[in-house]
Write an enzyme that holds these catalytic residues in place. Structure first.
Site, PDB file in Angstrom:
ATOM      1  N   ASP A  68       0.806  -1.216   0.000  1.00  0.00           N
ATOM      2  CA  ASP A  68       0.000   0.000   0.000  1.00  0.00           C
ATOM      3  C   ASP A  68       0.843   1.271   0.000  1.00  0.00           C
ATOM      4  O   ASP A  68       2.058   1.236   0.204  1.00  0.00           O
ATOM      5  CB  ASP A  68      -0.957   0.003   1.205  1.00  0.00           C
ATOM      6  CG  ASP A  68      -0.316  -0.603   2.458  1.00  0.00           C
ATOM      7  OD1 ASP A  68       0.914  -0.507   2.592  1.00  0.00           O
ATOM      8  OD2 ASP A  68      -1.044  -1.179   3.279  1.00  0.00           O
ATOM      9  N   ASP A 137      -7.729  -3.534  14.262  1.00  0.00           N
ATOM     10  CA  ASP A 137      -9.092  -3.935  13.864  1.00  0.00           C
ATOM     11  C   ASP A 137      -9.067  -5.129  12.903  1.00  0.00           C
ATOM     12  O   ASP A 137     -10.085  -5.483  12.325  1.00  0.00           O
ATOM     13  CB  ASP A 137      -9.816  -2.757  13.193  1.00  0.00           C
ATOM     14  CG  ASP A 137      -9.029  -2.231  11.991  1.00  0.00           C
ATOM     15  OD1 ASP A 137      -7.966  -2.803  11.647  1.00  0.00           O
ATOM     16  OD2 ASP A 137      -9.493  -1.248  11.382  1.00  0.00           O
ATOM     17  N   HIS A 139      -7.237  -5.306  10.049  1.00  0.00           N
ATOM     18  CA  HIS A 139      -6.969  -5.034   8.623  1.00  0.00           C
ATOM     19  C   HIS A 139      -5.630  -5.622   8.181  1.00  0.00           C
ATOM     20  O   HIS A 139      -4.694  -5.729   8.967  1.00  0.00           O
ATOM     21  CB  HIS A 139      -7.068  -3.530   8.279  1.00  0.00           C
ATOM     22  CG  HIS A 139      -5.994  -2.668   8.841  1.00  0.00           C
ATOM     23  ND1 HIS A 139      -6.232  -1.607   9.696  1.00  0.00           N
ATOM     24  CD2 HIS A 139      -4.642  -2.664   8.658  1.00  0.00           C
ATOM     25  CE1 HIS A 139      -5.101  -1.016  10.005  1.00  0.00           C
ATOM     26  NE2 HIS A 139      -4.114  -1.642   9.393  1.00  0.00           N
ATOM     27  N   GLU A 144      -9.686  -2.194   5.205  1.00  0.00           N
ATOM     28  CA  GLU A 144     -10.344  -1.940   6.473  1.00  0.00           C
ATOM     29  C   GLU A 144     -11.547  -2.863   6.651  1.00  0.00           C
ATOM     30  O   GLU A 144     -11.935  -3.571   5.710  1.00  0.00           O
ATOM     31  CB  GLU A 144     -10.796  -0.468   6.515  1.00  0.00           C
ATOM     32  CG  GLU A 144      -9.645   0.535   6.439  1.00  0.00           C
ATOM     33  CD  GLU A 144      -8.894   0.697   7.764  1.00  0.00           C
ATOM     34  OE1 GLU A 144      -8.800  -0.274   8.548  1.00  0.00           O
ATOM     35  OE2 GLU A 144      -8.388   1.804   8.002  1.00  0.00           O
TER      36      GLU A 144
HETATM   37  C1  F6R Z   1       1.293  -1.564   6.099  1.00  0.00           C
HETATM   38  C2  F6R Z   1       0.075  -2.344   6.189  1.00  0.00           C
HETATM   39  C3  F6R Z   1      -0.759  -2.380   7.436  1.00  0.00           C
HETATM   40  C4  F6R Z   1       0.060  -2.634   8.701  1.00  0.00           C
HETATM   41  C5  F6R Z   1      -0.853  -2.594   9.924  1.00  0.00           C
HETATM   42  C6  F6R Z   1      -0.076  -2.796  11.206  1.00  0.00           C
HETATM   43  O1  F6R Z   1       1.894  -1.716   4.832  1.00  0.00           O
HETATM   44  O2  F6R Z   1      -0.262  -2.956   5.233  1.00  0.00           O
HETATM   45  O3  F6R Z   1      -1.723  -3.387   7.319  1.00  0.00           O
HETATM   46  O4  F6R Z   1       0.693  -3.878   8.606  1.00  0.00           O
HETATM   47  O5  F6R Z   1      -1.504  -1.365   9.976  1.00  0.00           O
HETATM   48  O6  F6R Z   1       0.795  -1.733  11.403  1.00  0.00           O
HETATM   49  P1  F6R Z   1       1.928  -1.767  12.515  1.00  0.00           P
HETATM   50  O7  F6R Z   1       2.889  -2.805  12.111  1.00  0.00           O
HETATM   51  O8  F6R Z   1       2.536  -0.384  12.463  1.00  0.00           O
HETATM   52  O9  F6R Z   1       1.249  -2.065  13.800  1.00  0.00           O
END
Ligand code: F6R
Length: 261
Positions: A68, A137, A139, A144
């Protein structure tokens, strides 16, 4: 022999869980020097990238696709996922820049950019291994809650919770972009192997729902239960709400030699 299943690996610390994930990736790059990796950003994979750099693997033929990017941040913006990936991995390994793919957050034509991202993944034969973190959550990527479980790369609007969770990178919540381009859940499921990492108690509920709950778009990571080959590398905190955690530990400890990572 390759194992096709969902494997839950619980380790005492993030370092120990990361080290298993790094060994899985190192094995793949040694077996398949032109492997295609799907990569994630955020706090979770930082240790992993550090460990991979230290392993001094050969990345000359590796191709990568990131999950992303924020819409409206150019590649040079300090919080863009372009900057993140170059700072934390790509500058430190011998990957050619042309092999790196990250969605363009500044594109004038988002649908065309998303379509061409999907086409590029197909053109290189698909993703061999997709690294995933998980949001509080549930994702994965920036899919989301209530995302289509069949979705492809597209624009998504972040939830207030995700923007709050990510405010730490931007200094304030107001600075977190509202939109992102993300691989879809269908895109992630097409990877031949998914490697999900989670550390810390704040991820415990999302992990318990993803692994042991029903498959539901209210926890997008739960769709991984439908994937034939998933490795979940957890530190104890993130595993603390799993009902079968003792069983997963036992299974891992009993692994026959030929299955060891
Ligand atoms: C980032 C991504 C997100 C993160 C998720 C957890 O490229 O795809 O799904 O993996 O938001 O983020 P952290 O690791 O910062 O807790």
């Amino acid at each position: 022999m390759d194992i096709f299943d969902m494997e839950i690996i619980i380790q005492p610390t993030a370092e120990a869980a990361t080290s298993i994930a790094a060994r899985i990736i190192a094995c793949l790059l040694r077996e398949k020097p032109n492997a295609v990796l799907g990569l994630a950003t955020g706090s979770t994979p930082l240790l992993l990238y550090r460990e991979l750099i230290a392993m001094k693997l050969d990345w000359r033929k590796v191709t990568t696709f990131n999950l992303d990017e924020y819409v409206g941040l150019d590649a040079a913006h300090p919080q863009s996922y372009h900057s993140f990936m170059w700072e934390n991995l790509f500058w430190h390994v011998n990957i050619p820049a042309k092999n790196v793919n990250i969605p363009n957050g500044m594109t004038k034509n988002i649908p065309a950019c998303c379509e061409s991202y999907e086409r590029k993944i197909l053109a290189v034969g698909g993703i061999d291994l997709q690294v995933l973190g998980i949001g509080t959550d549930g994702h994965i990527g920036f899919n989301e809650q209530t995302s289509s479980l069949a979705s492809r790369t597209r624009i998504k609007t972040l939830t207030p919770r995700t923007r709050k969770d990510n405010a730490r990178f931007f200094g304030s919540e107001a600075k977190v972009p509202h939109h992102v381009i993300t691989m879809g859940i269908g895109t992630i499921l097409d990877a031949r192997h998914c490697l999900l990492l989670a550390f810390g108690k704040q991820k415990a509920r999302a992990i318990a729902e993803a692994v042991e709950g029903p498959v539901t778009s209210m926890n997008p990571a739960s769709v991984l239960q439908l994937h034939p080959k998933v490795t979940v590398c957890l530190a104890a905190g993130a595993a603390s709400k799993l009902k079968l955690r003792d069983y997963y530990r036992w299974v891992f400890d009993q692994k026959p030699d030929w299955q060891k990572i």
